[in-house]
Design a protein around this motif. Structure first.
Motif, PDB file in Angstrom:
ATOM      1  N   PHE A   1      38.428  43.147  40.434  1.00 49.26           N
ATOM      2  CA  PHE A   1      38.763  44.866  40.459  1.00 49.26           C
ATOM      3  C   PHE A   1      37.505  44.983  40.974  1.00 49.26           C
ATOM      4  O   PHE A   1      37.403  46.581  41.355  1.00 49.26           O
ATOM      5  N   GLY A   2      36.495  44.597  41.615  1.00 48.67           N
ATOM      6  CA  GLY A   2      35.689  44.460  42.737  1.00 48.67           C
ATOM      7  C   GLY A   2      34.113  44.842  41.785  1.00 48.67           C
ATOM      8  O   GLY A   2      33.943  45.095  40.466  1.00 48.67           O
ATOM      9  N   ASN A   3      32.915  45.094  42.141  1.00 47.94           N
ATOM     10  CA  ASN A   3      31.429  45.047  41.756  1.00 47.94           C
ATOM     11  C   ASN A   3      31.758  46.616  40.806  1.00 47.94           C
ATOM     12  O   ASN A   3      31.871  47.751  41.092  1.00 47.94           O
ATOM     13  N   GLY A   4      30.770  46.505  40.336  1.00 54.46           N
ATOM     14  CA  GLY A   4      30.611  47.919  39.338  1.00 54.46           C
ATOM     15  C   GLY A   4      31.724  48.968  38.276  1.00 54.46           C
ATOM     16  O   GLY A   4      32.107  49.692  38.379  1.00 54.46           O
ATOM     17  N   SER A   5      32.210  47.714  37.873  1.00 51.85           N
ATOM     18  CA  SER A   5      33.948  47.963  37.188  1.00 51.85           C
ATOM     19  C   SER A   5      33.831  47.464  35.982  1.00 51.85           C
ATOM     20  O   SER A   5      33.278  46.253  36.153  1.00 51.85           O
ATOM     21  N   SER A   6      34.714  47.456  34.839  1.00 54.60           N
ATOM     22  CA  SER A   6      34.036  47.269  33.327  1.00 54.60           C
ATOM     23  C   SER A   6      35.492  47.850  33.019  1.00 54.60           C
ATOM     24  O   SER A   6      36.269  48.744  33.182  1.00 54.60           O
ATOM     25  N   SER A   7      35.996  46.809  31.661  1.00 51.87           N
ATOM     26  CA  SER A   7      37.244  47.407  30.950  1.00 51.87           C
ATOM     27  C   SER A   7      36.876  47.472  29.807  1.00 51.87           C
ATOM     28  O   SER A   7      36.299  45.826  29.040  1.00 51.87           O
ATOM     29  N   GLU A   8      37.508  48.294  28.936  1.00 56.69           N
ATOM     30  CA  GLU A   8      37.608  48.281  27.000  1.00 56.69           C
ATOM     31  C   GLU A   8      38.275  47.010  26.855  1.00 56.69           C
ATOM     32  O   GLU A   8      37.738  45.772  25.829  1.00 56.69           O
ATOM     33  N   ALA A   9      39.444  46.445  27.697  1.00 53.37           N
ATOM     34  CA  ALA A   9      39.898  44.819  27.190  1.00 53.37           C
ATOM     35  C   ALA A   9      39.420  43.888  27.339  1.00 53.37           C
ATOM     36  O   ALA A   9      39.592  43.025  26.493  1.00 53.37           O
TER      37      ALA A   9
ATOM     38  N   ALA B   1      48.674  46.197  32.043  1.00 55.34           N
ATOM     39  CA  ALA B   1      48.159  47.305  31.870  1.00 55.34           C
ATOM     40  C   ALA B   1      47.004  47.216  30.964  1.00 55.34           C
ATOM     41  O   ALA B   1      46.688  46.753  29.613  1.00 55.34           O
ATOM     42  N   VAL B   2      45.807  47.597  31.671  1.00 55.12           N
ATOM     43  CA  VAL B   2      43.988  47.242  31.362  1.00 55.12           C
ATOM     44  C   VAL B   2      43.688  48.891  31.629  1.00 55.12           C
ATOM     45  O   VAL B   2      43.562  49.038  33.171  1.00 55.12           O
ATOM     46  N   PRO B   3      43.400  49.582  30.827  1.00 55.98           N
ATOM     47  CA  PRO B   3      42.016  50.520  31.385  1.00 55.98           C
ATOM     48  C   PRO B   3      40.542  50.273  32.090  1.00 55.98           C
ATOM     49  O   PRO B   3      40.131  48.841  31.689  1.00 55.98           O
ATOM     50  N   LEU B   4      40.215  51.202  33.059  1.00 53.91           N
ATOM     51  CA  LEU B   4      39.811  50.676  34.010  1.00 53.91           C
ATOM     52  C   LEU B   4      38.811  51.700  34.408  1.00 53.91           C
ATOM     53  O   LEU B   4      38.459  52.617  34.763  1.00 53.91           O
ATOM     54  N   PHE B   5      37.004  50.790  34.651  1.00 55.55           N
ATOM     55  CA  PHE B   5      35.994  52.222  34.867  1.00 55.55           C
ATOM     56  C   PHE B   5      35.193  52.012  36.172  1.00 55.55           C
ATOM     57  O   PHE B   5      35.018  50.441  36.188  1.00 55.55           O
ATOM     58  N   ASN B   6      34.885  52.498  36.911  1.00 54.75           N
ATOM     59  CA  ASN B   6      34.211  52.438  37.551  1.00 54.75           C
ATOM     60  C   ASN B   6      32.496  53.487  38.008  1.00 54.75           C
ATOM     61  O   ASN B   6      33.083  54.324  37.872  1.00 54.75           O
ATOM     62  N   TYR B   7      31.792  52.607  38.155  1.00 54.16           N
ATOM     63  CA  TYR B   7      30.647  53.351  38.557  1.00 54.16           C
ATOM     64  C   TYR B   7      30.140  53.000  39.887  1.00 54.16           C
ATOM     65  O   TYR B   7      29.749  52.260  40.319  1.00 54.16           O
ATOM     66  N   GLY B   8      29.698  54.580  39.878  1.00 51.27           N
ATOM     67  CA  GLY B   8      28.709  54.508  41.504  1.00 51.27           C
ATOM     68  C   GLY B   8      27.801  55.737  41.586  1.00 51.27           C
ATOM     69  O   GLY B   8      27.709  56.359  40.697  1.00 51.27           O
ATOM     70  N   TYR B   9      27.636  55.643  42.825  1.00 52.94           N
ATOM     71  CA  TYR B   9      26.522  57.240  42.787  1.00 52.94           C
ATOM     72  C   TYR B   9      27.115  57.690  44.107  1.00 52.94           C
ATOM     73  O   TYR B   9      26.970  56.865  45.232  1.00 52.94           O
TER      74      TYR B   9
ATOM     75  N   TYR C   1      31.960  58.121  38.585  1.00 54.69           N
ATOM     76  CA  TYR C   1      32.623  57.638  37.459  1.00 54.69           C
ATOM     77  C   TYR C   1      33.725  57.643  37.318  1.00 54.69           C
ATOM     78  O   TYR C   1      34.010  59.047  37.604  1.00 54.69           O
ATOM     79  N   GLY C   2      34.462  57.393  36.992  1.00 57.99           N
ATOM     80  CA  GLY C   2      36.024  57.066  37.435  1.00 57.99           C
ATOM     81  C   GLY C   2      36.812  56.164  36.503  1.00 57.99           C
ATOM     82  O   GLY C   2      36.427  55.181  36.350  1.00 57.99           O
ATOM     83  N   SER C   3      37.704  56.199  35.917  1.00 52.01           N
ATOM     84  CA  SER C   3      38.579  55.148  35.014  1.00 52.01           C
ATOM     85  C   SER C   3      40.126  55.730  35.403  1.00 52.01           C
ATOM     86  O   SER C   3      40.473  57.337  35.464  1.00 52.01           O
ATOM     87  N   THR C   4      40.500  54.672  35.342  1.00 47.51           N
ATOM     88  CA  THR C   4      41.617  54.615  35.717  1.00 47.51           C
ATOM     89  C   THR C   4      43.082  53.628  34.817  1.00 47.51           C
ATOM     90  O   THR C   4      42.043  52.838  34.071  1.00 47.51           O
ATOM     91  N   LEU C   5      43.591  53.498  34.677  1.00 53.46           N
ATOM     92  CA  LEU C   5      44.677  52.898  34.038  1.00 53.46           C
ATOM     93  C   LEU C   5      45.853  51.621  34.817  1.00 53.46           C
ATOM     94  O   LEU C   5      46.532  52.586  35.913  1.00 53.46           O
TER      95      LEU C   5
END
Length: 829
Positions: free
Chosen positions: A641-649, A666-674, A683-687
């Motif tokens: 899912f690329g650098n800067g991504s994380s998941s509660e899963a 299905a996994v939730p994913l959030f991404n941090y950027g600038y 900050y972005g979050s998707t399923l």
């Protein structure tokens, strides 16, 4: 080199120097070595290898004696440890931690997280023992197709996903539940329980009134027929006249110092609350409420033909841990170190005073408060003293662990359960056994072997039958379970516990304490199996050391007669072990991989899907391993899912939803950027929705984005841009938290849940929702950190106990701050 004081040989050889410490008491037994003739024994009895079997209290006086014996021994251990630490310091009193627990009253690494906790989970089963369900994963076909408009065929779903669980048939709590095959959804949002009609998918909408839950709800169970719910929440007692616990309009709460929402000190207490509700109709109603002083750790639900039992685990507070910090001066006013005999005298006097205070206590000074609401009033629940189990004095960590059980279908029935001395870190359960893992608090940190020579964990096993919980056996295993997804490092089969641990091991066990070599150590990873003999769990077999020196286990999973372990530091192997013979645990093979896994999910007998950190160390990825031949494991399939991504899963298995009917993930994913133009973090979050094939790996079908739902919710406390939304001042983040699948005869739908609401998408069109349920910004009534409102009445309560106890209003009976008479044991906790 550690400079040792003159009395260190006698400290090591005889435990404490004090042969007659303590004071007389009405109970207890011992050999007179250590703290006094009627105290529980000498420090030698609890330093080193000691059996961990639990003894059942016979009645309330016996329980009080056992608790006092344990406390007196801990006072002696505190003095013993003080001398060890002083001896190992530079001799002038510096670098000495006078506390019994070092930097932490628990004596260091707790070994494992509180699984279950605030992020919760119910549901889905581990893998089938045969090939994948419908063959979709073998041929790579898409499955779940249908029209974009939401054509659903029959008026009932064909199948639906459930919350991910460790053991098939043993449910786990979560904050969102699909029931009745996917026709209805229940959702904890802030302090409210929402019900949604979830089928037909394009008609998904709120269904009926919300139910206000006191405090801060974390997770819940809902029966499969959608009639009963059990909700766990945290309630703070602000005490005094400050509008505290159960007070509604102020006063009448438990006795404690006045607190504000920003600060709660002194005797302000936190309670785990259990609310049982009838949610069968459009007007939910509370059926039963009770409170346990302490915190909620984990729970399981066992649904059978005749019973539907919930078993919850709570941690009771240690009210006495502050007793065990010796108030000792090592230097005079001019900085001169006191002679050994001066320090000895101070320690002796401190232990005698502390032991005298302990022996003067009553049972109510030690046990947690338990309260239940009856007829609109808060009443005390007397302790069942013969339901308490206590190890040898001095072995238990601080606090208590209470296992409560109840049949949801018998709402007014007696509460069952047992309590053990000491806090536990990890809970495992299948349909036959409950296992509690309790790290050995005597092992303090990486440089202290004063009380025990190795890091180890006590395991306590209980037989479960309906609502009954029967103690079976206890024992030690070296090491501790991983801190992430710790419950998956434990398994039970045919009466044998299998466990994967990482532990610090001394390089030179024969070195004396005055040698530098004494302090040299390394980590060691192993899988252990146990056998039971006369209520003792013995190590039956163990693997060879796994991974490289100083690596630690990051993930473990037991499937049938195999164990899978991932270690991480220098190399990152996935190791496969054979457990067919519990006494001969053997490594079958391994593969080294970049990055590391934190959660492993078997999708059939021979394939594992894992989620963890990618090879670059700054992102999230999925991998699939074919372990058909453990000696020749091929390179895994990957989805990065690329650098800067994380998941509660990664750290909460309940956020990992695998729908094995159609091989969908299905996994939730959030991404941090600038954002360079605004100089602000984005900050972005998707399923993320993925098709899984054992032949072709992962195919990303698309993602559901909840950013539009936050445009209004966050306009006063955050912002959204083209990259998504982020917020720091609303008490929550705009992230997708869960995803579930509901399949109809013609189409499959994805339900994604966030604090903004619920979106429903056809699997064939993840960009356009067929239904949207917007939710108001969450608020937590009675939580103290988000609202001005105090506990005992939600934001819609009108200032009485409405929404607090039973949604009926009414007064709350003032109660004394301690449990009732110790001799009045009942069937309560």
């Amino acid at each position: 080199m550690h400079r040792l004081r003159s009395w260190i040989p006698s400290v090591i050889g005889a435990g404490l120097l004090f042969g007659a410490m303590g004071c007389q008491s009405s109970g207890g037994s011992g050999d007179g070595k250590g703290v006094g003739g009627d105290n529980p024994g000498s420090v030698d009895d609890v330093t080193g290898s000691v059996g961990s079997a639990l003894q059942q209290a016979q009645d309330c006086p016996d329980l009080l004696t056992k608790i006092q014996d344990d406390a007196v021994m801990k006072a002696n251990l505190a003095a013993f440890r003080f001398k060890l630490q002083l001896a190992a310091s530079d001799g002038d009193g510096t670098s000495v931690d006078a506390g019994a627990g070092g930097d932490d009253p628990s004596f260091g690494n707790s070994g494992g997280s509180s699984n279950g906790g605030s992020t919760g989970g119910v549901g889905a089963a581990p893998p089938p023992t045969s090939a994948p369900g419908d063959g979709a994963s073998d041929d790579g076909s898409e499955g779940g197709t249908g029209s974009n408009g939401g054509s659903q065929g029959p008026r009932s779903p064909v199948s639906s996903s459930d919350t991910n669980t460790q053991v098939e048939g043993v449910d786990e709590a979560d904050f969102v539940k699909l029931v009745k095959g996917g026709e209805r959804m229940f959702l904890l949002h802030g302090s409210k329980l929402f019900a949604l009609k979830s089928w037909p998918a394009n008609e998904t909408a709120l269904d009926g009134d919300t139910l206000e839950i006191e405090g801060q709800p974390s997770e819940m169970f809902v029966t499969a027929d959608g009639k009963r719910a059990v909700i766990f929440s945290t309630v703070n007692d602000y005490g005094g006249g400050g509008g505290g616990f159960g007070s509604g309009t102020g006063g009448g709460g438990f006795d404690g110092d006045v607190c504000s929402p920003e600060y709660c000190g002194g005797n302000g207490r936190s309670f785990a609350k259990v609310t049982v509700a009838d949610v069968s109709g459009t007007k939910p109603a509370v059926l039963r409420e009770f409170y346990y002083e302490g915190s909620y750790l984990s729970s399981r639900r066992y649904a059978g033909d005749k019973q539907d039992v919930v078993r919850a685990v709570f941690q009771g507070y240690a009210r006495y841990q502050d007793l065990f910090y010796p108030n000792i001066e090592t230097q005079d006013a001019w900085g001169r170190t006191y002679a050994d005999e001066v320090i000895d005298s101070q320690l002796k006097n401190w232990v005698e005073r502390t032991a005298a205070a302990i022996r003067a206590t009553e049972l109510g000074d030690w046990l947690p408060l338990v309260r239940e609401v009856k007829d609109g009033k808060l009443v005390a629940v007397a302790p069942s003293c013969d339901g308490y189990y206590v190890p040898k004095a001095g072995l238990a960590d601080y606090g208590l662990t209470h296992v409560l059980s109840m049949d949801i279908n018998q709402v007014a029935g007696d509460l069952g359960g047992i309590t053990i001395m000491g806090a536990v870190s990890t809970v495992y359960s299948n349909a036959e056994h409950l296992v509690l893992a309790q790290p050995d608090y005597r092992w303090n940190n990486n440089r202290d072997f004063g009380l025990v020579d190795q890091q180890q964990t006590a395991l306590h096993m209980f037989e479960i039958d309906g609502a009954a919980t029967k103690y079976e056996a206890s024992g030690w295993v070296p090491g501790h379970v991983p801190s992430v997804n710790s419950q998956f490092a434990i398994d039970e089969k045919a009466g044998a516990i299998r466990i994967a641990t990482t532990g610090w091991v001394r390089d030179n066990p024969k070195a004396s304490r005055d040698q530098d070599a004494f302090w040299s150590q390394h980590t060691e990873n192993r899988v252990y199996t146990t056998r039971t003999a006369d209520k003792v769990l013995e190590v039956a077999g163990k693997s060879e050391p796994l991974g490289k020196v100083n690596e630690s286990i990051t993930a473990a999973r037991f499937v049938g007669d195999r164990a899978y372990v991932v270690t991480f530091l220098r190399t990152d192997p996935l190791i496969v072990l054979d457990l067919k013979n519990p006494e001969k645990v053997a490594v079958l093979g391994e593969i080294e991989i970049p990055g590391f896994s934190e959660y492993m999910h078997p999708i059939d007998q021979n394939h594992l899907v894992t989620i963890g950190q990618n090879g670059s160390g700054s992102g999230t990825w999925l991998q699939m391993f074919d372990v058909t031949d453990p000696k020749n494991i091929p390179d895994p399939h990957e989805l990065d899912f690329g650098n800067g991504s994380s998941s509660e899963a990664r750290y909460n298995h309940k956020a990992f939803t695998y729908f094995d009917d159609q091989n969908l993930l299905a996994v939730p994913l959030f991404n941090y950027g600038y954002n360079q133009s605004t100089s602000r973090q984005t900050y972005g979050s998707t399923l993320q929705v993925i098709k899984v094939s054992t032949k072709t790996g992962f195919k990303l079908l698309g993602a559901v984005d909840h950013a539009p739902l936050y445009a209004s919710n966050l306009q006063n406390c955050g912002y959204c841009d083209q990259f998504g939304c982020y917020d720091y001042s609303c008490g929550y983040q705009p992230e997708v938290r869960r995803g579930h699948f509901v399949a109809g005869a013609e189409s499959t739908f994805v339900y994604s849940v966030s604090y903004g609401g619920v979106l429903v998408n056809n699997l064939d069109d993840l960009d356009t929702a067929v239904a949207t349920v917007e939710l108001p910004a969450p608020s937590w009534s009675g939580g103290g950190w988000y609202d001005d409102g105090m506990i005992g009445g939600g934001e819609d309560s009108g200032g009485s106990s409405t929404g607090g106890w039973s949604n009926t209003g009414g007064s709350v009976e003032p109660l004394p701050p301690e449990p009732v008479d110790a001799g009045a044991a009942t069937s309560g906790p």
